[in-house]
Design an enzyme around this catalytic site. Sequence first.
Site, PDB file in Angstrom:
ATOM      1  CE  LYS A   1      43.470 -40.562  38.849  1.00 42.43           C
ATOM      2  NZ  LYS A   1      44.134 -39.502  38.362  1.00 42.43           N
TER       3      LYS A   1
ATOM      4  CD  GLU B   1      34.012 -42.809  35.050  1.00 41.28           C
ATOM      5  OE1 GLU B   1      34.137 -43.049  33.858  1.00 41.28           O
ATOM      6  OE2 GLU B   1      34.743 -41.750  35.584  1.00 41.28           O
TER       7      GLU B   1
ATOM      8  CG  HIS C   1      45.447 -47.652  28.831  1.00 42.63           C
ATOM      9  ND1 HIS C   1      44.132 -47.278  28.444  1.00 42.63           N
ATOM     10  CD2 HIS C   1      44.862 -48.841  29.421  1.00 42.63           C
ATOM     11  CE1 HIS C   1      42.951 -48.287  28.585  1.00 42.63           C
ATOM     12  NE2 HIS C   1      43.404 -49.161  29.164  1.00 42.63           N
TER      13      HIS C   1
ATOM     14  NE  ARG D   1      52.175 -37.021  33.169  1.00 41.16           N
ATOM     15  CZ  ARG D   1      50.906 -37.649  33.216  1.00 41.16           C
ATOM     16  NH1 ARG D   1      50.490 -37.847  34.443  1.00 41.16           N
ATOM     17  NH2 ARG D   1      50.497 -38.005  32.113  1.00 41.16           N
TER      18      ARG D   1
HETATM   19  C1  MV4 Z   1      36.415 -44.714  29.827  1.00 41.78           C
HETATM   20  C2  MV4 Z   1      36.431 -45.131  28.817  1.00 41.78           C
HETATM   21  C3  MV4 Z   1      34.949 -45.277  28.400  1.00 41.78           C
HETATM   22  N1  MV4 Z   1      33.903 -44.927  29.381  1.00 41.78           N
HETATM   23  N2  MV4 Z   1      35.678 -44.277  30.835  1.00 41.78           N
HETATM   24  C4  MV4 Z   1      41.324 -45.335  29.704  1.00 41.78           C
HETATM   25  C5  MV4 Z   1      42.369 -44.750  30.622  1.00 41.78           C
HETATM   26  C6  MV4 Z   1      41.811 -44.074  31.644  1.00 41.78           C
HETATM   27  N3  MV4 Z   1      42.363 -42.890  31.914  1.00 41.78           N
HETATM   28  C7  MV4 Z   1      40.199 -44.118  31.325  1.00 41.78           C
HETATM   29  N4  MV4 Z   1      40.083 -44.725  29.986  1.00 41.78           N
HETATM   30  C8  MV4 Z   1      38.650 -44.887  29.792  1.00 41.78           C
HETATM   31  N5  MV4 Z   1      38.049 -44.486  30.272  1.00 41.78           N
HETATM   32  C9  MV4 Z   1      34.421 -44.464  30.406  1.00 41.78           C
HETATM   33  N6  MV4 Z   1      33.310 -44.153  31.431  1.00 41.78           N
HETATM   34  C10 MV4 Z   1      37.371 -45.600  27.780  1.00 41.78           C
HETATM   35  C11 MV4 Z   1      38.692 -45.585  28.057  1.00 41.78           C
HETATM   36  C12 MV4 Z   1      39.587 -45.730  27.361  1.00 41.78           C
HETATM   37  C13 MV4 Z   1      40.567 -44.863  27.012  1.00 41.78           C
HETATM   38  C14 MV4 Z   1      40.538 -43.722  27.254  1.00 41.78           C
HETATM   39  C15 MV4 Z   1      41.496 -42.583  26.680  1.00 41.78           C
HETATM   40  C16 MV4 Z   1      42.401 -43.099  25.953  1.00 41.78           C
HETATM   41  C17 MV4 Z   1      42.397 -44.367  25.444  1.00 41.78           C
HETATM   42  C18 MV4 Z   1      41.416 -45.177  25.873  1.00 41.78           C
HETATM   43  C19 MV4 Z   1      41.578 -46.526  25.490  1.00 41.78           C
HETATM   44  C20 MV4 Z   1      40.645 -47.282  25.913  1.00 41.78           C
HETATM   45  C21 MV4 Z   1      39.943 -46.967  26.890  1.00 41.78           C
END
Ligand code: MV4
Length: 510
Positions: free
Chosen positions: A125, A209, A244, A301
């Site tokens: 990442k 981040e 998630h 994918r």
């Molecule tokens: C974040 C975020 C807020 N700010 N990054 C969760 C899974 C991972 N792929 C990235 N995620 C998140 N990253 C920043 N800088 C909030 C989440 C997040 C989230 C993102 C997508 C779908 C569902 C989520 C549920 C909780 C937090």
Amino acid sequence: MATSHSERPPFTRILVANRGEIAVRVMRACRELGIESVAVYSEPDRSALHVRQADHAYPIGPAAAAESYLRIDKLIAVALESRADAIHPGYGFLSERAAFAQACADAGVVFIGPSAHAIAAMGDKVEARRLMRKAGVPVVPGSDHALGSDGEVEKLASAIGFPVMLKAAGGGGGKGMRLVESPDQLKSALRAARSEARSAFGDDRVYVEKAIVRPRHIEVQVLGDTHGHVVHLYERECSVQRRHQKVIEESPSTALDEATRSEMGRVAVAAAKAVDYVGAGTVEFLVDQERRFHFLEMNTRIQVEHPITEAVTGVDLVKAQIEIAAGRPLGFEQADVVQRGWAIECRIYAEDPENNFLPAPGRIAVLRVPSGIGIRDDSGVYEGFEVSTHYDPILSKLVAWGATRDEAIGRMLRALGEYVIVGPTANVAFHRWALRHPAFRAGDIDTGFIARHFTPAALAEGTEADLPLIGAALAAIARGGTAVGANGAGPPGPPRSRWRELARREALRE
Ligand code: MV4
């Protein structure tokens, strides 16, 4: 990507290195293309649907995925033994392992997916953020390298401004992720994130981040061929998720105006081109409350929710993957891809929403699957099949298409009302609750939708006893099966329809 009848099939035989609904989905594409399919199966999957769907089937070991569906050596051996010329990895399992793509190449079998190089670049990442920034893709403000000492983290975090997110460099999906609201929480959060990252990915590198508050998760589907063409197939809104795990997806998104949509598509294509992307991929964005979007990750994918893109664009994404892997050029251009109507997917899981969404496996005693106009059900199970605890509890993906969002929602509610499953508890009533929720109706969703609005008590509201379902349960008991946890999903419409009345009488007679 028009395949004319005079064209030779792109491959002779494809090994599908997966199980469940996605294995069935890939085999259907194979059949349409005139390609034979090879199933692999673990011991409890001996009579699974994907084995019945395939032209050939080979056992690969015991239930534990680590000893069957994740065994690169066994899969390559089956590919050679069955003389398969390509392998489709589906999603999950080995689909995003660069080592698997490389092992296929080394064995002279085509991996249906991007290069090992693209998988590895996007799998790291920190590396992905670096590549994306270089390509002009907006990324969430944050560190451009894995973090070192606690002191460095503190300095960076205060420069970015709290709240911040700590994330694992070695993999996504929320593992090793920590929200940090203030400087005093930083040290312990860092320790926790590192330890979680180490056990999940064998890699304790962490980066930071800026945290985006109440984000929406919107992703863009892309397709790249081996001739340097890359197109996008617009967006999927995936904000309705729990821990998630996505639960409901739709396309288009209610959050985008036309300018943002086309900019996001353009950026997704640039992201894919930056890694010479070949095949189907997804560029994930977080969209903030000011509608600014930021690159999050790229999934290399086919995704679970790909059918909503198929419904709205008319492109068969799995066929496209196979034809691309065979070296054929994309048969269309960006201008040919249009969004038509609206599609929604409800993931039907064997889980109990009334009991903290606990997995609820078991033998399927009765299964009645919805159909009719605008409905598609991609299932990995059948009546009589035993849903085991060893794998993802997804039973099927119910997709509704309509000319408008309202029509798609109406069709989905109608279809959920037709869904009868007796045996495992399914989350059908949960979907009915979500689709009727005023916030969902208004398109007012973000990644906190379920946590904010859902309580098990909400399921009872507006869900009168479902007579056909109870009838089916009684019928199952009469046939000597078990009827565990009827899901209580009632169809919309008048509670005393002729059909329901008849179903009730019939059930009582039995
Ligand atoms: C974040 C975020 C807020 N700010 N990054 C969760 C899974 C991972 N792929 C990235 N995620 C998140 N990253 C920043 N800088 C909030 C989440 C997040 C989230 C993102 C997508 C779908 C569902 C989520 C549920 C909780 C937090």
